[in-house]
Design a protein around this motif. Structure first.
Motif, PDB file in Angstrom:
ATOM      1  N   ALA A  15    -119.016 -10.444 -12.513  1.00 46.93           N
ATOM      2  CA  ALA A  15    -119.556 -11.715 -12.999  1.00 46.93           C
ATOM      3  C   ALA A  15    -120.923 -11.870 -12.362  1.00 46.93           C
ATOM      4  O   ALA A  15    -121.061 -11.696 -11.149  1.00 46.93           O
ATOM      5  CB  ALA A  15    -118.638 -12.860 -12.599  1.00 46.93           C
ATOM      6  N   SER A  16    -121.925 -12.126 -13.178  1.00 41.75           N
ATOM      7  CA  SER A  16    -123.271 -12.279 -12.639  1.00 41.75           C
ATOM      8  C   SER A  16    -123.777 -13.676 -12.959  1.00 41.75           C
ATOM      9  O   SER A  16    -123.749 -14.086 -14.118  1.00 41.75           O
ATOM     10  CB  SER A  16    -124.209 -11.232 -13.248  1.00 41.75           C
ATOM     11  OG  SER A  16    -123.711  -9.946 -12.976  1.00 41.75           O
ATOM     12  N   VAL A  17    -124.167 -14.382 -11.907  1.00 40.65           N
ATOM     13  CA  VAL A  17    -124.726 -15.719 -12.102  1.00 40.65           C
ATOM     14  C   VAL A  17    -126.245 -15.557 -12.079  1.00 40.65           C
ATOM     15  O   VAL A  17    -126.826 -15.216 -11.044  1.00 40.65           O
ATOM     16  CB  VAL A  17    -124.259 -16.684 -10.982  1.00 40.65           C
ATOM     17  CG1 VAL A  17    -124.756 -18.091 -11.276  1.00 40.65           C
ATOM     18  CG2 VAL A  17    -122.746 -16.665 -10.856  1.00 40.65           C
ATOM     19  N   LEU A  18    -126.860 -15.742 -13.238  1.00 43.48           N
ATOM     20  CA  LEU A  18    -128.279 -15.409 -13.365  1.00 43.48           C
ATOM     21  C   LEU A  18    -129.050 -16.505 -14.087  1.00 43.48           C
ATOM     22  O   LEU A  18    -128.500 -17.177 -14.965  1.00 43.48           O
ATOM     23  CB  LEU A  18    -128.440 -14.110 -14.180  1.00 43.48           C
ATOM     24  CG  LEU A  18    -127.855 -12.822 -13.606  1.00 43.48           C
ATOM     25  CD1 LEU A  18    -127.877 -11.726 -14.659  1.00 43.48           C
ATOM     26  CD2 LEU A  18    -128.621 -12.388 -12.372  1.00 43.48           C
ATOM     27  N   PRO A  19    -130.328 -16.685 -13.736  1.00 39.46           N
ATOM     28  CA  PRO A  19    -131.167 -17.594 -14.523  1.00 39.46           C
ATOM     29  C   PRO A  19    -131.278 -17.081 -15.964  1.00 39.46           C
ATOM     30  O   PRO A  19    -131.224 -15.879 -16.200  1.00 39.46           O
ATOM     31  CB  PRO A  19    -132.527 -17.510 -13.831  1.00 39.46           C
ATOM     32  CG  PRO A  19    -132.254 -16.951 -12.481  1.00 39.46           C
ATOM     33  CD  PRO A  19    -131.048 -16.087 -12.612  1.00 39.46           C
ATOM     34  N   SER A  20    -131.446 -18.007 -16.899  1.00 40.18           N
ATOM     35  CA  SER A  20    -131.460 -17.628 -18.323  1.00 40.18           C
ATOM     36  C   SER A  20    -132.593 -16.678 -18.685  1.00 40.18           C
ATOM     37  O   SER A  20    -132.539 -16.007 -19.702  1.00 40.18           O
ATOM     38  CB  SER A  20    -131.577 -18.877 -19.191  1.00 40.18           C
ATOM     39  OG  SER A  20    -130.447 -19.680 -18.973  1.00 40.18           O
ATOM     40  N   ARG A  21    -133.610 -16.636 -17.850  1.00 41.15           N
ATOM     41  CA  ARG A  21    -134.717 -15.715 -18.156  1.00 41.15           C
ATOM     42  C   ARG A  21    -134.243 -14.257 -18.176  1.00 41.15           C
ATOM     43  O   ARG A  21    -134.930 -13.379 -18.683  1.00 41.15           O
ATOM     44  CB  ARG A  21    -135.862 -15.901 -17.153  1.00 41.15           C
ATOM     45  CG  ARG A  21    -135.433 -15.628 -15.731  1.00 41.15           C
ATOM     46  CD  ARG A  21    -136.542 -15.865 -14.723  1.00 41.15           C
ATOM     47  NE  ARG A  21    -135.990 -15.765 -13.377  1.00 41.15           N
ATOM     48  CZ  ARG A  21    -136.695 -15.648 -12.279  1.00 41.15           C
ATOM     49  NH1 ARG A  21    -138.006 -15.640 -12.348  1.00 41.15           N
ATOM     50  NH2 ARG A  21    -136.108 -15.549 -11.113  1.00 41.15           N
ATOM     51  N   PHE A  22    -133.063 -13.992 -17.600  1.00 45.12           N
ATOM     52  CA  PHE A  22    -132.545 -12.616 -17.594  1.00 45.12           C
ATOM     53  C   PHE A  22    -131.696 -12.294 -18.826  1.00 45.12           C
ATOM     54  O   PHE A  22    -131.156 -11.203 -18.931  1.00 45.12           O
ATOM     55  CB  PHE A  22    -131.730 -12.355 -16.322  1.00 45.12           C
ATOM     56  CG  PHE A  22    -132.584 -12.262 -15.094  1.00 45.12           C
ATOM     57  CD1 PHE A  22    -133.377 -11.143 -14.880  1.00 45.12           C
ATOM     58  CD2 PHE A  22    -132.634 -13.295 -14.177  1.00 45.12           C
ATOM     59  CE1 PHE A  22    -134.181 -11.057 -13.758  1.00 45.12           C
ATOM     60  CE2 PHE A  22    -133.440 -13.221 -13.055  1.00 45.12           C
ATOM     61  CZ  PHE A  22    -134.227 -12.098 -12.851  1.00 45.12           C
ATOM     62  N   LEU A  23    -131.605 -13.262 -19.730  1.00 43.72           N
ATOM     63  CA  LEU A  23    -130.754 -13.044 -20.910  1.00 43.72           C
ATOM     64  C   LEU A  23    -131.175 -11.824 -21.736  1.00 43.72           C
ATOM     65  O   LEU A  23    -130.326 -10.991 -22.089  1.00 43.72           O
ATOM     66  CB  LEU A  23    -130.748 -14.310 -21.766  1.00 43.72           C
ATOM     67  CG  LEU A  23    -129.425 -14.602 -22.444  1.00 43.72           C
ATOM     68  CD1 LEU A  23    -129.222 -16.099 -22.590  1.00 43.72           C
ATOM     69  CD2 LEU A  23    -129.346 -13.950 -23.801  1.00 43.72           C
ATOM     70  N   PRO A  24    -132.485 -11.654 -22.033  1.00 43.84           N
ATOM     71  CA  PRO A  24    -132.889 -10.449 -22.789  1.00 43.84           C
ATOM     72  C   PRO A  24    -132.555  -9.156 -22.044  1.00 43.84           C
ATOM     73  O   PRO A  24    -132.132  -8.177 -22.650  1.00 43.84           O
ATOM     74  CB  PRO A  24    -134.397 -10.601 -22.952  1.00 43.84           C
ATOM     75  CG  PRO A  24    -134.721 -12.002 -22.616  1.00 43.84           C
ATOM     76  CD  PRO A  24    -133.626 -12.542 -21.756  1.00 43.84           C
ATOM     77  N   VAL A  25    -132.744  -9.186 -20.714  1.00 43.90           N
ATOM     78  CA  VAL A  25    -132.436  -7.987 -19.921  1.00 43.90           C
ATOM     79  C   VAL A  25    -130.947  -7.657 -20.058  1.00 43.90           C
ATOM     80  O   VAL A  25    -130.564  -6.503 -20.287  1.00 43.90           O
ATOM     81  CB  VAL A  25    -132.807  -8.200 -18.432  1.00 43.90           C
ATOM     82  CG1 VAL A  25    -132.344  -7.013 -17.596  1.00 43.90           C
ATOM     83  CG2 VAL A  25    -134.296  -8.423 -18.269  1.00 43.90           C
ATOM     84  N   GLU A  26    -130.124  -8.675 -19.979  1.00 43.12           N
ATOM     85  CA  GLU A  26    -128.684  -8.427 -20.023  1.00 43.12           C
ATOM     86  C   GLU A  26    -128.196  -8.044 -21.426  1.00 43.12           C
ATOM     87  O   GLU A  26    -127.225  -7.305 -21.565  1.00 43.12           O
ATOM     88  CB  GLU A  26    -127.908  -9.622 -19.467  1.00 43.12           C
ATOM     89  CG  GLU A  26    -128.179  -9.869 -17.974  1.00 43.12           C
ATOM     90  CD  GLU A  26    -127.895  -8.648 -17.084  1.00 43.12           C
ATOM     91  OE1 GLU A  26    -126.911  -7.936 -17.331  1.00 43.12           O
ATOM     92  OE2 GLU A  26    -128.678  -8.405 -16.140  1.00 43.12           O
ATOM     93  N   LEU A  27    -128.897  -8.521 -22.454  1.00 41.42           N
ATOM     94  CA  LEU A  27    -128.579  -8.055 -23.813  1.00 41.42           C
ATOM     95  C   LEU A  27    -128.860  -6.551 -23.898  1.00 41.42           C
ATOM     96  O   LEU A  27    -128.067  -5.780 -24.450  1.00 41.42           O
ATOM     97  CB  LEU A  27    -129.416  -8.811 -24.856  1.00 41.42           C
ATOM     98  CG  LEU A  27    -129.312  -8.289 -26.288  1.00 41.42           C
ATOM     99  CD1 LEU A  27    -127.895  -8.408 -26.825  1.00 41.42           C
ATOM    100  CD2 LEU A  27    -130.284  -9.024 -27.207  1.00 41.42           C
ATOM    101  N   ALA A  28    -129.987  -6.163 -23.282  1.00 36.82           N
ATOM    102  CA  ALA A  28    -130.330  -4.730 -23.248  1.00 36.82           C
ATOM    103  C   ALA A  28    -129.289  -3.959 -22.439  1.00 36.82           C
ATOM    104  O   ALA A  28    -128.870  -2.858 -22.820  1.00 36.82           O
ATOM    105  CB  ALA A  28    -131.719  -4.557 -22.657  1.00 36.82           C
ATOM    106  N   VAL A  29    -128.845  -4.549 -21.327  1.00 39.09           N
ATOM    107  CA  VAL A  29    -127.829  -3.906 -20.482  1.00 39.09           C
ATOM    108  C   VAL A  29    -126.560  -3.661 -21.301  1.00 39.09           C
ATOM    109  O   VAL A  29    -125.974  -2.576 -21.273  1.00 39.09           O
ATOM    110  CB  VAL A  29    -127.510  -4.786 -19.238  1.00 39.09           C
ATOM    111  CG1 VAL A  29    -126.241  -4.310 -18.548  1.00 39.09           C
ATOM    112  CG2 VAL A  29    -128.679  -4.776 -18.273  1.00 39.09           C
ATOM    113  N   ARG A  30    -126.162  -4.661 -22.062  1.00 38.93           N
ATOM    114  CA  ARG A  30    -124.937  -4.521 -22.860  1.00 38.93           C
ATOM    115  C   ARG A  30    -125.117  -3.486 -23.968  1.00 38.93           C
ATOM    116  O   ARG A  30    -124.166  -2.780 -24.327  1.00 38.93           O
ATOM    117  CB  ARG A  30    -124.527  -5.880 -23.440  1.00 38.93           C
ATOM    118  CG  ARG A  30    -124.107  -6.855 -22.352  1.00 38.93           C
ATOM    119  CD  ARG A  30    -123.724  -8.194 -22.923  1.00 38.93           C
ATOM    120  NE  ARG A  30    -122.436  -8.149 -23.604  1.00 38.93           N
ATOM    121  CZ  ARG A  30    -121.263  -8.300 -23.004  1.00 38.93           C
ATOM    122  NH1 ARG A  30    -121.219  -8.478 -21.703  1.00 38.93           N
ATOM    123  NH2 ARG A  30    -120.144  -8.272 -23.686  1.00 38.93           N
ATOM    124  N   THR A  31    -126.340  -3.414 -24.501  1.00 37.01           N
ATOM    125  CA  THR A  31    -126.615  -2.394 -25.518  1.00 37.01           C
ATOM    126  C   THR A  31    -126.454  -1.001 -24.909  1.00 37.01           C
ATOM    127  O   THR A  31    -125.881  -0.101 -25.529  1.00 37.01           O
ATOM    128  CB  THR A  31    -128.046  -2.571 -26.077  1.00 37.01           C
ATOM    129  OG1 THR A  31    -128.180  -3.913 -26.545  1.00 37.01           O
ATOM    130  CG2 THR A  31    -128.337  -1.593 -27.198  1.00 37.01           C
TER     131      THR A  31
END
Lengths: 351, 310
Positions: free
Chosen positions: B255-271
């Motif tokens: 579980a990662s608690v992250l600021p929303s600015r990391f949302l694109p990064v995490e979408l890429a991570v999931r890809t």
């Protein structure tokens, strides 16, 4: 449920036989993953399994458009440091979904292709063993072929072969026992007109299915290659020295590799036993080996008789060390001696 | 008679790692955040703290939970560990957070002798576009990974000089409409490969899930913090255990608690994670342990990764 695959078998492009360490280097296809090797009963090396994603039409003899998504496993093996096999295979299972799911779903079950709709397994099985399926259907053979190419391109190999051989392909299809109940034989091996062989068989699915197919493909290739060597030797037509020279690669590189069933687990041994009964793989192999050894013996004897005749011509009555005198004498017919001598000279010039 | 014969070189030995129930990442900071000093960092942790408690309570009081924090020393190095690390620990501590493990982002590229990034790259099985039947090698654009079929190259011309017709990119597993994602895995500006942030973040997730092995051994092992921290980042171990009583670093899920600015990064991570085929032996091992603990473990890796976006 169906398991389908294709094994390509050919000579490794390297003049010398590879050691165990060299086999490991050549088969290190994935970083952080070591190929596995066996020393008994003969050197055998196997690469880690690699996956390729596919999403395409599946084989069908009726021409039905069936689609599947998933992964094909493939691995390379080196037998005796000399023979290379590229093997790819996948298990076809019915999909619970009617549409393509996120890719992570398919990677959670590696080596499985999920079939959409209601699969007609028999139709798919028949389509898979068709000699020339349509261009757009699942092509596991191409994956095996590419894998062979990738290994042959290894910088560790000198890319020279000690003799010419042909690559053979075994396309195989395994069905669960209960998939059919039509009384047809549990195994059908067909030698195609070219280098393609097809095998259909049934049983209880285990991972050893692939190992059995690779073992069968190896021995079929050995037989095929040995037969080609014998044919090229022109026994009965060419001179004994030439025949011996053409047959020597068999002795140097192949004869010790014959061990059918050595890597096959118990449930698949009856298949080998059946193949030994009919058509009799080992029967043909043994007779071919005997033929080769006879030819080599004939040539050795003829060389000995040439040596003897030379010595007679030089006026040296003492026998050469290590050569039984009575044998050399028994083959010193003047006419044959002359023929053998010429053949001997020819082969020397050639080399 | 029963006899057994085995050869060591024929066996695969895959070590298993200790596992917590969940690994919580306590936010992530960019270099400019560190530059803003202690107050700013503490403010960031203050945002994270209540959600960490939420995650903890969602898994139950008896669950094994470990916390971690990743410091970016790969793209730019700032300060020194002996200055930055105590500041981060203190800032987190003042908000009631304990950092159990501290990792260096450069350790996701290379950890000691292990080329971790390469290890993961070799395990990527590209998401095949419809029509991929194995006849040709997988269509890969070097250094990029996508979840579908790309559109034609911009400015491309077809034969006879006609301008290529535009085709939209298509997501392979689209739900009627596409969300096409194309991730840059690396670039090589000066001939040396620089891994992208999402790529290293994917490696980070795989480490936390305890799914990476190099020749059967875990790629990183936590090293207990030394009494004094080094003055340069390279000397600091890739993964430092700050809390001696911490539960295991790796966990069944993250579980990662992250600021929303990391949302694109995490979408890429999931890809990326959706296209990583983890060693089946390791998957099997982890699944077996989960079963032994009567835990429900998702089959798909991306389903073991969760977030709280602030």
């Amino acid at each position: 449920m169906l398991i389908m695959g294709e094994v390509h078998t050919g000579l490794l492009r390297n003049l010398g036989e590879l050691s165990e360490t060299e086999c490991r280097e050549v088969l290190r296809l994935t970083s952080g993953e070591e190929p596995r090797t066996w020393q008994r009963p003969l050197l055998y090396a196997i690469s880690p399994d690699v996956l390729t994603g596919v999403d395409c039409r599946l084989p069908s003899s009726s021409g039905a458009r069936i689609r599947g998504t998933g992964t094909v496993s493939h691995r390379a093996t080196i037998v005796g440091g000399r023979v290379l096999q590229g093997s790819s295979y996948t298990t076809l299972l019915r999909s619970d979904s009617d549409q393509r799911l996120p890719w992570s779903h398919y990677l959670a079950a590696p080596g499985v292709v999920e079939v959409y709709g209601r699969p007609r397994w028999q139709d798919m099985a028949d389509g898979f063993v068709t000699p020339e399926p349509p261009m757009d259907v699942l092509n596991v053979g191409a994956i095996s072929g590419r894998l062979m190419g990738a290994v042959q391109d290894s910088a560790r190999l000198d890319r020279k072969t000690p003799f010419k051989t042909t690559r053979t392909r075994l396309r195989w299809l395994f069905e669960r026992d209960d998939a059919r109940g039509d009384g047809r034989p549990a195994m059908r091996l067909t030698l195609g007109r070219d280098t393609m062989r097809t095998l259909r068989f049934t049983g209880e699915p285990t991972t050893d299915v692939v190992a059995f197919c690779e073992d069968l493909a190896l021995h079929d290739w050995l037989l095929t290659t040995l037969q080609t060597l014998i044919q090229r030797a022109l026994i009965g037509t060419a001179a004994p020295a030439q025949i011996a020279a053409r047959l020597s690669p068999a002795i140097d590189h192949l004869l010790h590799l014959w061990m059918p069933g050595a890597r096959v687990e118990e449930p698949f041994l009856p298949f080998w036993e059946e193949l030994e009964r009919h058509p009799g793989f080992t029967r043909q192999w043994t007779s071919s080996v005997a033929r080769i050894r006879d030819q080599i013996t004939v040539n050795t004897l003829s060389l000995l008789s040439v040596t003897e005749s030379r010595r007679e011509a030089d006026g040296d009555p003492s026998p050469r060390r290590g050569v039984p005198q009575d044998r050399t004498q028994s083959h010193s017919h003047p006419v044959r001696r002359r023929i053998f001598f010429r053949a001997d000279q020819r082969s020397r010039r050639r080399s | 008679m029963r006899s057994a014969f085995t050869e060591e070189t024929a066996e695969r030995r895959v070590e298993s790692t200790p596992l917590s129930h969940v690994s919580i990442e306590l936010g992530h900071l960019y270099m400019e955040d560190y530059a803003k000093g202690f107050e700013h960092i503490r403010a960031q942790f203050r945002l994270v703290a209540p959600w960490v408690e939420t995650v903890r309570s969602s898994v139950g009081g008896k669950a094994r939970v470990s916390t971690c924090f990743l410091i970016d020393d790969y793209f730019s190095q700032f300060g020194s560990p002996d200055a930055v690390v105590p500041m981060v620990i203190a800032a987190a501590g003042e908000t009631g957070l304990t950092i159990d493990y501290l990792a260096r982002e450069a350790g996701c590229a290379r950890s000691g002798e292990v080329d971790v990034a390469r290890l993961v790259l070799d395990r990527i099985v590209a998401d095949p576009a419809p029509g991929t039947n194995g006849a040709r090698p997988p269509l890969v654009k070097s250094g990029w990974l996508c979840n579908g079929r790309r559109g034609p190259e911009a400015g491309g011309f077809e034969a006879m000089g006609a301008e290529a017709q535009w085709h939209p990119p298509v997501q392979n597993a689209a739900r009627r409409h596409s969300i096409f994602v194309d991730v840059e895995l690396w670039d090589e500006p000066d001939g040396a490969r620089v891994w992208s942030c999402p790529y290293l973040a994917s490696v980070w997730q795989l480490m936390r899930l305890g799914l990476l092995r190099d020749h059967g051994k875990p790629v990183v092992r936590p090293v207990p913090a030394a009494e004094t921290l080094p003055s340069d980042w390279e000397t600091l171990p890739s993964l430092v255990q700050l809390n001696p009583k911490a539960q295991p670093f790796s966990a069944y899920r993250t579980a990662s608690v992250l600021p929303s600015r990391f949302l694109p990064v995490e979408l890429a991570v999931r890809t990326i994670l959706s296209q990583v085929a983890v060693d089946p032996e390791v998957l099997h091992q982890v699944a077996g342990r989960a079963h032994g603990e009567r835990l429900q473990l998702a089959d798909e890796l991306v389903d073991r990764v969760s977030y709280v976006f602030l």
